[in-house]
Design a protein around this motif. Structure first.
Motif, PDB file in Angstrom:
ATOM      1  N   HIS A   7       0.813  -1.222   0.000  1.00 24.18           N
ATOM      2  CA  HIS A   7       0.000   0.000   0.000  1.00 24.18           C
ATOM      3  C   HIS A   7       0.843   1.267   0.000  1.00 24.18           C
ATOM      4  N   HIS A   8       2.077   1.189   0.430  1.00 24.07           N
ATOM      5  CA  HIS A   8       2.920   2.389   0.412  1.00 24.07           C
ATOM      6  C   HIS A   8       3.294   2.811  -1.012  1.00 24.07           C
ATOM      7  N   ILE A   9       3.172   1.893  -1.962  1.00 24.40           N
ATOM      8  CA  ILE A   9       3.356   2.284  -3.364  1.00 24.40           C
ATOM      9  C   ILE A   9       2.321   3.354  -3.715  1.00 24.40           C
ATOM     10  N   PHE A  10       1.067   3.103  -3.341  1.00 21.51           N
ATOM     11  CA  PHE A  10       0.015   4.086  -3.616  1.00 21.51           C
ATOM     12  C   PHE A  10       0.179   5.339  -2.765  1.00 21.51           C
ATOM     13  N   CYS A  11       0.599   5.172  -1.514  1.00 23.38           N
ATOM     14  CA  CYS A  11       0.803   6.336  -0.643  1.00 23.38           C
ATOM     15  C   CYS A  11       1.833   7.291  -1.243  1.00 23.38           C
ATOM     16  N   LEU A  12       2.880   6.744  -1.829  1.00 18.75           N
ATOM     17  CA  LEU A  12       3.910   7.579  -2.437  1.00 18.75           C
ATOM     18  C   LEU A  12       3.370   8.350  -3.637  1.00 18.75           C
ATOM     19  N   LEU A  13       2.420   7.770  -4.357  1.00 24.24           N
ATOM     20  CA  LEU A  13       1.815   8.469  -5.501  1.00 24.24           C
ATOM     21  C   LEU A  13       1.092   9.726  -5.056  1.00 24.24           C
ATOM     22  N   VAL A  71      -4.260  -6.778   4.101  1.00 22.55           N
ATOM     23  CA  VAL A  71      -5.206  -7.050   3.018  1.00 22.55           C
ATOM     24  C   VAL A  71      -5.006  -6.036   1.893  1.00 22.55           C
ATOM     25  N   ARG A  72      -4.870  -4.749   2.252  1.00 25.05           N
ATOM     26  CA  ARG A  72      -4.639  -3.694   1.253  1.00 25.05           C
ATOM     27  C   ARG A  72      -3.322  -3.926   0.516  1.00 25.05           C
ATOM     28  N   ASP A  73      -2.272  -4.274   1.258  1.00 23.11           N
ATOM     29  CA  ASP A  73      -0.984  -4.586   0.622  1.00 23.11           C
ATOM     30  C   ASP A  73      -1.159  -5.675  -0.436  1.00 23.11           C
ATOM     31  N   SER A  74      -1.821  -6.755  -0.048  1.00 24.25           N
ATOM     32  CA  SER A  74      -1.992  -7.901  -0.953  1.00 24.25           C
ATOM     33  C   SER A  74      -2.795  -7.538  -2.189  1.00 24.25           C
ATOM     34  N   GLU A  75      -3.850  -6.760  -2.006  1.00 20.55           N
ATOM     35  CA  GLU A  75      -4.687  -6.369  -3.137  1.00 20.55           C
ATOM     36  C   GLU A  75      -3.897  -5.514  -4.132  1.00 20.55           C
ATOM     37  N   ILE A  76      -3.128  -4.583  -3.634  1.00 20.80           N
ATOM     38  CA  ILE A  76      -2.335  -3.723  -4.520  1.00 20.80           C
ATOM     39  C   ILE A  76      -1.276  -4.540  -5.249  1.00 20.80           C
ATOM     40  N   ILE A 106      -8.636   3.643  -6.498  1.00 22.67           N
ATOM     41  CA  ILE A 106      -8.259   4.080  -5.142  1.00 22.67           C
ATOM     42  C   ILE A 106      -9.464   4.004  -4.203  1.00 22.67           C
ATOM     43  N   ALA A 107     -10.636   4.406  -4.681  1.00 25.11           N
ATOM     44  CA  ALA A 107     -11.839   4.421  -3.833  1.00 25.11           C
ATOM     45  C   ALA A 107     -12.162   3.035  -3.294  1.00 25.11           C
ATOM     46  N   THR A 108     -11.894   2.009  -4.069  1.00 28.41           N
ATOM     47  CA  THR A 108     -12.184   0.642  -3.648  1.00 28.41           C
ATOM     48  C   THR A 108     -11.032   0.048  -2.845  1.00 28.41           C
ATOM     49  N   ILE A 109      -9.846   0.102  -3.406  1.00 23.60           N
ATOM     50  CA  ILE A 109      -8.684  -0.534  -2.770  1.00 23.60           C
ATOM     51  C   ILE A 109      -8.358   0.135  -1.438  1.00 23.60           C
ATOM     52  N   THR A 112     -10.786   2.328   3.291  1.00 23.99           N
ATOM     53  CA  THR A 112     -10.737   2.663   4.714  1.00 23.99           C
ATOM     54  C   THR A 112      -9.567   3.568   5.096  1.00 23.99           C
ATOM     55  N   CYS A 113      -8.800   4.006   4.141  1.00 22.06           N
ATOM     56  CA  CYS A 113      -7.632   4.853   4.444  1.00 22.06           C
ATOM     57  C   CYS A 113      -8.073   6.266   4.835  1.00 22.06           C
ATOM     58  N   SER A 114      -7.547   6.751   5.941  1.00 17.44           N
ATOM     59  CA  SER A 114      -7.915   8.088   6.419  1.00 17.44           C
ATOM     60  C   SER A 114      -7.387   9.201   5.508  1.00 17.44           C
ATOM     61  N   TRP A 115      -6.380   8.922   4.707  1.00 16.21           N
ATOM     62  CA  TRP A 115      -5.802   9.933   3.814  1.00 16.21           C
ATOM     63  C   TRP A 115      -6.556  10.031   2.487  1.00 16.21           C
ATOM     64  N   ARG A 116      -7.401   9.051   2.173  1.00 13.08           N
ATOM     65  CA  ARG A 116      -8.080   8.985   0.877  1.00 13.08           C
ATOM     66  C   ARG A 116      -8.945  10.206   0.593  1.00 13.08           C
ATOM     67  N   SER A 117      -9.521  10.784   1.631  1.00 13.50           N
ATOM     68  CA  SER A 117     -10.441  11.907   1.435  1.00 13.50           C
ATOM     69  C   SER A 117      -9.786  13.133   0.786  1.00 13.50           C
TER      70      SER A 117
END
Length: 140
Positions: A7-13, A71-76, A106-109, A112-117
């Motif tokens: 999930h940190h791959i997406f966080c870095l984006l 779970v998020r890590d695995s899905e990404i 992003i909305a699905t994967i 529950t991330c607090s930063w998504r908003s």
């Protein structure tokens, strides 16, 4: 080599210089700048806490070991066709994002991330799809 979990791959984006603490943000900024300016930097995909988790501040709920994060890590990783222990250049990670990911994912994967908003991660995916790479972060 930089060790990253899925999930940190997406966080870095979506990273824009904010974090859980000043030390955490400084560490993430350094990693993000390295990947942005040196896209051939090797990353190793790991299971569990990585080089970003290493600076998670004491005194805050340590979510790096939460089941939902795994779970998020695995899905990404599944969507990017990566597995634990893979070693590849950041440039290849961005190529896989261009081919496999849509901003709307992003909305699905990351539901529950607090930063998504903030919407930054969707913007980050768009930047990669447009071959613009990671957004420049001024804070450090």
């Amino acid at each position: 080599m930089i060790k990253l979990r899925g999930h940190h791959i997406f966080c870095l984006l979506g990273y824009r210089g904010m974090g859980y603490s000043e030390e955490y943000a400084e560490n993430m900024t350094k990693i993000q700048i390295t990947l942005r300016t040196q896209p051939d930097t090797l990353i190793q995909i790991i299971k569990g806490p990585d080089d970003l988790c290493a600076k998670f501040p004491e005194g805050q709920p340590y979510h790096c070991e939460d089941k939902g994060i795994y779970v998020r890590d695995s899905e990404i990783l599944k969507r990017l066709r990566l597995t634990f222990s893979d070693v590849l250049p950041w440039r290849e990670v961005e190529r896989r994002i261009r081919v496999e990911i849509l901003p709307s994912d992003i909305a699905t994967i990351c539901e529950t991330c607090s930063w998504r908003s903030f919407g930054y991660c969707e913007e980050g995916v768009e930047r990669v799809i447009e071959s613009k790479g990671l957004k420049k972060v001024d804070k450090m």
